[in-house]
Design a protein around this motif. Structure first.
Motif, PDB file in Angstrom:
ATOM      1  N   LYS A 204     -16.233  33.081 -86.429  1.00  0.00           N
ATOM      2  CA  LYS A 204     -16.771  34.019 -85.960  1.00  0.00           C
ATOM      3  C   LYS A 204     -17.740  34.742 -86.894  1.00  0.00           C
ATOM      4  CE  LYS A 204     -13.204  35.231 -82.558  1.00  0.00           C
ATOM      5  NZ  LYS A 204     -12.392  36.256 -82.044  1.00  0.00           N
ATOM      6  N   ASN A 205     -17.120  34.761 -88.295  1.00  0.00           N
ATOM      7  CA  ASN A 205     -18.217  35.385 -89.207  1.00  0.00           C
ATOM      8  C   ASN A 205     -19.172  34.370 -89.667  1.00  0.00           C
ATOM      9  OD1 ASN A 205     -16.968  37.680 -88.933  1.00  0.00           O
ATOM     10  ND2 ASN A 205     -15.518  37.697 -90.668  1.00  0.00           N
ATOM     11  N   ARG A 206     -19.158  33.211 -89.323  1.00  0.00           N
ATOM     12  CA  ARG A 206     -19.912  32.185 -89.828  1.00  0.00           C
ATOM     13  C   ARG A 206     -19.936  31.993 -91.138  1.00  0.00           C
ATOM     14  NH1 ARG A 206     -25.908  33.357 -86.323  1.00  0.00           N
ATOM     15  NH2 ARG A 206     -24.777  33.549 -84.583  1.00  0.00           N
ATOM     16  N   THR A 207     -18.637  31.815 -91.491  1.00  0.00           N
ATOM     17  CA  THR A 207     -18.373  31.823 -93.082  1.00  0.00           C
ATOM     18  C   THR A 207     -18.461  29.984 -93.123  1.00  0.00           C
ATOM     19  OG1 THR A 207     -16.959  33.551 -93.139  1.00  0.00           O
ATOM     20  CG2 THR A 207     -16.574  31.641 -94.995  1.00  0.00           C
ATOM     21  N   ILE A 208     -17.924  29.559 -91.923  1.00  0.00           N
ATOM     22  CA  ILE A 208     -18.006  28.123 -91.370  1.00  0.00           C
ATOM     23  C   ILE A 208     -18.737  27.758 -90.344  1.00  0.00           C
ATOM     24  CG2 ILE A 208     -15.961  27.597 -93.016  1.00  0.00           C
ATOM     25  CD1 ILE A 208     -14.227  27.253 -90.257  1.00  0.00           C
ATOM     26  N   ALA A 209     -19.269  26.654 -90.327  1.00  0.00           N
ATOM     27  CA  ALA A 209     -20.122  26.320 -89.236  1.00  0.00           C
ATOM     28  C   ALA A 209     -19.263  25.553 -87.997  1.00  0.00           C
ATOM     29  CB  ALA A 209     -21.197  25.317 -89.183  1.00  0.00           C
ATOM     30  N   ALA A 210     -17.950  25.009 -88.579  1.00  0.00           N
ATOM     31  CA  ALA A 210     -17.235  24.126 -87.669  1.00  0.00           C
ATOM     32  C   ALA A 210     -15.885  23.895 -88.368  1.00  0.00           C
ATOM     33  CB  ALA A 210     -17.712  22.783 -87.072  1.00  0.00           C
ATOM     34  N   VAL A 211     -14.972  23.352 -87.538  1.00  0.00           N
ATOM     35  CA  VAL A 211     -13.608  23.089 -87.936  1.00  0.00           C
ATOM     36  C   VAL A 211     -13.266  21.801 -87.420  1.00  0.00           C
ATOM     37  CG1 VAL A 211     -12.168  24.629 -86.309  1.00  0.00           C
ATOM     38  CG2 VAL A 211     -11.239  23.936 -88.558  1.00  0.00           C
ATOM     39  N   PHE A 212     -12.579  20.773 -88.235  1.00  0.00           N
ATOM     40  CA  PHE A 212     -12.107  19.771 -87.735  1.00  0.00           C
ATOM     41  C   PHE A 212     -10.589  19.777 -87.618  1.00  0.00           C
ATOM     42  CE2 PHE A 212     -16.430  18.860 -89.191  1.00  0.00           C
ATOM     43  CZ  PHE A 212     -16.669  17.934 -88.346  1.00  0.00           C
ATOM     44  N   LEU A 213      -9.975  19.555 -86.250  1.00  0.00           N
ATOM     45  CA  LEU A 213      -8.397  19.567 -86.166  1.00  0.00           C
ATOM     46  C   LEU A 213      -8.059  18.372 -85.363  1.00  0.00           C
ATOM     47  CD1 LEU A 213      -8.244  23.212 -85.058  1.00  0.00           C
ATOM     48  CD2 LEU A 213      -7.828  22.289 -87.355  1.00  0.00           C
ATOM     49  N   GLU A 214      -6.903  17.952 -85.673  1.00  0.00           N
ATOM     50  CA  GLU A 214      -6.430  16.990 -84.776  1.00  0.00           C
ATOM     51  C   GLU A 214      -6.327  17.637 -83.275  1.00  0.00           C
ATOM     52  OE1 GLU A 214      -4.943  17.985 -87.599  1.00  0.00           O
ATOM     53  OE2 GLU A 214      -4.470  16.425 -88.766  1.00  0.00           O
ATOM     54  N   THR A 215      -6.095  16.463 -82.266  1.00  0.00           N
ATOM     55  CA  THR A 215      -6.376  16.731 -81.030  1.00  0.00           C
ATOM     56  C   THR A 215      -4.985  17.950 -80.559  1.00  0.00           C
ATOM     57  OG1 THR A 215      -7.138  14.777 -80.364  1.00  0.00           O
ATOM     58  CG2 THR A 215      -6.259  15.952 -78.499  1.00  0.00           C
ATOM     59  N   PRO A 216      -3.887  17.593 -80.906  1.00  0.00           N
ATOM     60  CA  PRO A 216      -3.063  18.445 -80.642  1.00  0.00           C
ATOM     61  C   PRO A 216      -3.406  20.021 -81.032  1.00  0.00           C
ATOM     62  CG  PRO A 216      -1.873  16.552 -81.130  1.00  0.00           C
ATOM     63  CD  PRO A 216      -3.230  16.339 -81.618  1.00  0.00           C
ATOM     64  N   LEU A 217      -3.529  20.077 -82.312  1.00  0.00           N
ATOM     65  CA  LEU A 217      -4.013  21.568 -82.751  1.00  0.00           C
ATOM     66  C   LEU A 217      -5.261  21.983 -82.292  1.00  0.00           C
ATOM     67  CD1 LEU A 217      -3.327  20.552 -86.532  1.00  0.00           C
ATOM     68  CD2 LEU A 217      -1.624  21.524 -84.965  1.00  0.00           C
ATOM     69  N   THR A 218      -6.019  21.175 -81.763  1.00  0.00           N
ATOM     70  CA  THR A 218      -7.104  21.704 -81.041  1.00  0.00           C
ATOM     71  C   THR A 218      -7.158  22.303 -79.721  1.00  0.00           C
ATOM     72  OG1 THR A 218      -8.603  19.870 -82.260  1.00  0.00           O
ATOM     73  CG2 THR A 218      -9.388  20.721 -80.021  1.00  0.00           C
ATOM     74  N   LYS A 219      -5.973  21.454 -78.866  1.00  0.00           N
ATOM     75  CA  LYS A 219      -5.349  22.306 -77.792  1.00  0.00           C
ATOM     76  C   LYS A 219      -5.037  23.510 -77.782  1.00  0.00           C
ATOM     77  CE  LYS A 219      -5.025  17.932 -75.348  1.00  0.00           C
ATOM     78  NZ  LYS A 219      -4.091  16.970 -74.429  1.00  0.00           N
ATOM     79  N   LEU A 220      -4.135  23.710 -79.039  1.00  0.00           N
ATOM     80  CA  LEU A 220      -3.467  24.963 -79.340  1.00  0.00           C
ATOM     81  C   LEU A 220      -4.427  25.913 -79.440  1.00  0.00           C
ATOM     82  CD1 LEU A 220      -0.155  23.764 -81.175  1.00  0.00           C
ATOM     83  CD2 LEU A 220      -0.385  25.134 -79.058  1.00  0.00           C
ATOM     84  N   PHE A 221      -5.258  25.633 -80.482  1.00  0.00           N
ATOM     85  CA  PHE A 221      -6.295  26.665 -80.844  1.00  0.00           C
ATOM     86  C   PHE A 221      -7.244  27.225 -79.751  1.00  0.00           C
ATOM     87  CE2 PHE A 221     -10.540  27.661 -82.783  1.00  0.00           C
ATOM     88  CZ  PHE A 221     -10.199  28.647 -83.753  1.00  0.00           C
ATOM     89  N   LEU A 222      -7.637  26.129 -78.947  1.00  0.00           N
ATOM     90  CA  LEU A 222      -8.383  26.485 -77.869  1.00  0.00           C
ATOM     91  C   LEU A 222      -7.544  27.162 -76.721  1.00  0.00           C
ATOM     92  CD1 LEU A 222     -10.912  23.385 -77.444  1.00  0.00           C
ATOM     93  CD2 LEU A 222     -11.219  25.560 -78.450  1.00  0.00           C
ATOM     94  N   ALA A 223      -6.523  26.913 -76.589  1.00  0.00           N
ATOM     95  CA  ALA A 223      -5.547  27.962 -75.743  1.00  0.00           C
ATOM     96  C   ALA A 223      -5.439  29.278 -76.133  1.00  0.00           C
ATOM     97  CB  ALA A 223      -4.281  27.210 -75.556  1.00  0.00           C
ATOM     98  N   LYS A 224      -5.504  29.635 -77.571  1.00  0.00           N
ATOM     99  CA  LYS A 224      -5.548  30.745 -77.969  1.00  0.00           C
ATOM    100  C   LYS A 224      -6.713  31.558 -78.077  1.00  0.00           C
ATOM    101  CE  LYS A 224      -3.377  33.389 -81.818  1.00  0.00           C
ATOM    102  NZ  LYS A 224      -2.362  33.328 -82.989  1.00  0.00           N
ATOM    103  N   TYR A 225      -8.020  30.776 -78.435  1.00  0.00           N
ATOM    104  CA  TYR A 225      -9.075  31.324 -78.553  1.00  0.00           C
ATOM    105  C   TYR A 225      -9.970  30.553 -77.306  1.00  0.00           C
ATOM    106  CZ  TYR A 225      -7.495  33.096 -82.959  1.00  0.00           C
ATOM    107  OH  TYR A 225      -6.618  33.769 -83.825  1.00  0.00           O
ATOM    108  N   CYS A 226      -9.646  30.998 -76.207  1.00  0.00           N
ATOM    109  CA  CYS A 226     -10.199  30.196 -75.145  1.00  0.00           C
ATOM    110  C   CYS A 226     -11.636  30.521 -74.554  1.00  0.00           C
ATOM    111  CB  CYS A 226      -9.363  30.446 -73.772  1.00  0.00           C
ATOM    112  SG  CYS A 226      -9.217  32.028 -73.318  1.00  0.00           S
ATOM    113  N   LYS A 227     -12.209  31.754 -75.266  1.00  0.00           N
ATOM    114  CA  LYS A 227     -13.375  32.390 -74.782  1.00  0.00           C
ATOM    115  C   LYS A 227     -14.411  32.346 -75.733  1.00  0.00           C
ATOM    116  CE  LYS A 227     -11.123  35.157 -71.378  1.00  0.00           C
ATOM    117  NZ  LYS A 227     -10.822  36.833 -71.183  1.00  0.00           N
ATOM    118  N   SER A 228     -14.139  32.043 -77.017  1.00  0.00           N
ATOM    119  CA  SER A 228     -15.073  31.809 -78.114  1.00  0.00           C
ATOM    120  C   SER A 228     -15.488  30.644 -78.720  1.00  0.00           C
ATOM    121  CB  SER A 228     -14.606  32.796 -79.370  1.00  0.00           C
ATOM    122  OG  SER A 228     -14.301  34.167 -78.752  1.00  0.00           O
TER     123      SER A 228
END
Length: 367
Positions: A204-228
C-alpha cells in the motif's frame, strides 16, 4: 530449516514445506497436498472504460428509447404538417425534418410552433418521460464515474525487472532464489516479509511493487485483503507444499497414498474452503467492480404512458381528418360504414358458396 538434520533429529516434518529439487539430497517428499504454483500479487488501480457513457442503459433500453422518439416525432409530424410549411417538401427533406424532430422536440420550448392540442398532449407526455429517463441516465453515469474500476497496476514481471522495481517474498522460502536464478531479479531488489500485515503495508505504501507467494499463501492473502490487491501475470510452476520424511523412509508411499485419498475424496477441497471462508476481509473501502445498466423493465410504465398518449392522439387525429373528408365530399360516415358492412357480407356469402361447392362432389362420391 536445515534439511541435513532430517532423519537425525526429526522423523518427519509436517507443514507448508516447499518441494524443491535441491532438497532431495537430504530428504524425501510426499505427494504435494496443495495446488502448485508461484503467483505475483500487485495492488489494484481504477480506470474507466472508453464507452462508459453508453453503460447506464442496456442495448434494449437504447433501442426502445430511439424508436419511441421517432414514433412520437412521427405522430407530431403527421398532426402538424398541414399547419407548418417547413414540414413539407421533398421526401428527403421531410425525412430529415422527422429525424431532427425526434431528437430536438424534447428541448424545444417555443409553444408558438404548436398548432394542435393533440400535439400539445403528445409533447407533454413525451417531455415528462424524457425528463425522468434523462435524470436517471445522469444519476447512473455519475455513480459509474465515481466507482473504481479495478485493474492491476502491473501485469507482467518483466516490467518490474526492467524498471529495477523492489519486490517481496515470504521470509525463509525458496522464492528468493527462484526470483534471482529463474526470473532474473537482482538480489538488492528483493525484500522478505514475515507476516501478511507487513507485506500488505509495504504494498500500500509502494515500498514494494509486487510480492511473489505460493498459490496457497496467495489465496489466504487475497482472502484477507480482498479489495486492495489482485494477482497478475502468469502462474509460475513449482513443487507445491508436501510433508518431509527422511531419505529412504519406507513411510513415503503410505503418506502419499493417504494424501491422495484425502484429495480424491474431496476432503482436501472442503478443508481449503473452510480455511479461506474463515478469513475475514479487513479492507474497509467497498468496491463494486461491475456496472449495473438500467433496462426496459425500469421504465416500461413511462414508455407505456408516452406511447399510449401518442397513439390516442394519432387515433383522434385520424378520426377527425376522416370526418372532415366525408363532410367535404358530402358523404355521410354512416353511409360509408353501411357500404363496408354490405361489402363484408357479400364476401362472406361468396366464401360460403365456394365452400358448399367444394363439399358437394365429396357428398356425391360417398353416395
Amino acid at each position: 530449516m536445515n534439511f541435513a538434520y532430517i532423519g537425525q533429529n526429526f522423523d518427519a516434518v509436517i507443514g507448508d514445506v516447499s518441494v524443491v529439487s535441491s532438497r532431495y539430497q537430504y530428504a524425501e517428499f510426499t505427494h504435494p497436498f496443495t495446488e502448485t504454483g508461484l503467483m505475483m500479487v500487485v495492488p489494484i488501480t481504477s480506470y474507466h472504460q472508453q464507452w462508459l457513457f453508453v453503460k447506464p442503459f442496456t442495448f434494449g433500453m437504447w433501442t426502445i428509447t430511439i424508436l419511441f422518439n421517432i414514433y412520437n416525432a412521427l405522430v407530431i409530424y403527421l398532426i402538424e404538417r398541414k399547419h407548418s410549411p417547413e414540414l413539407q417538401g421533398s421526401v428527403m427533406n421531410q425525412t430529415g425534418i422527422l429525424l431532427s424532430l425526434a431528437f430536438t422536440r424534447t428541448f424545444s420550448k417555443n409553444s408558438a410552433e404548436i398548432h394542435s392540442n393533440l400535439t400539445r398532449m403528445t409533447t407533454v407526455a413525451w417531455i415528462f418521460a424524457a425528463i425522468i429517463i434523462g435524470q436517471c441516465y445522469t444519476a447512473s453515469l455519475t455513480s459509474m464515474l465515481t466507482i473504481r474500476r479495478l485493474t492491476p497496476q502491473v501485469t507482467d514481471y518483466e516490467a518490474l525487472k526492467n524498471a529495477n522495481a523492489v519486490v517481496g517474498y515470504g521470509k525463509g522460502s525458496h522464492v528468493a532464489r527462484y526470483l534471482e536464478d529463474v526470473l532474473g531479479f537482482k538480489s538488492e531488489n528483493l525484500r522478505n516479509f514475515t507476516s501478511p500485515e507487513e507485506c500488505a503495508y509495504s504494498l500500500k505504501n509502494r515500498t514494494i511493487a509486487a510480492v511473489f507467494l505460493e498459490t496457497p499463501l496467495t489465496k489466504l492473502f487475497l482472502a484477507k485483503y480482498c479489495k486492495s490487491f489482485t494477482t497478475a501475470g502468469t502462474t509460475f510452476r513449482d513443487g507445491g507444499f508436501a510433508f518431509v520424511l527422511p531419505k529412504g523412509s519406507p513411510m513415503v508411499p503410505d503418506f502419499t497414498k493417504a494424501l491422495l485419498n484425502v484429495s480424491e475424496s474431496g476432503t482436501l477441497r472442503d478443508l481449503e474452503k473452510r480455511m479461506l471462508g474463515s478469513e475475514e476481509c479487513v479492507d474497509q473501502d467497498a468496491i463494486h467492480d461491475e456496472y449495473e445498466s438500467l433496462g426496459l423493465s425500469t421504465f416500461w410504465s413511462l414508455f407505456l404512458l408516452t406511447g399510449g398518449t401518442s397513439t390516442v392522439a394519432l387515433a383522434i387525429y385520424v378520426i377527425i381528418s376522416l370526418r372532415k373528408y366525408y363532410q367535404r365530399e358530402g358523404v355521410s360516415p354512416i353511409t360509408i360504414i353501411s357500404d363496408i358492412r354490405k361489402y363484408i357480407m357479400h364476401r362472406r356469402k361468396r366464401l360460403s358458396r365456394k365452400v358448399s361447392d367444394l363439399e358437394s362432389p365429396n357428398t356425391l362420391e360417398m353416395t
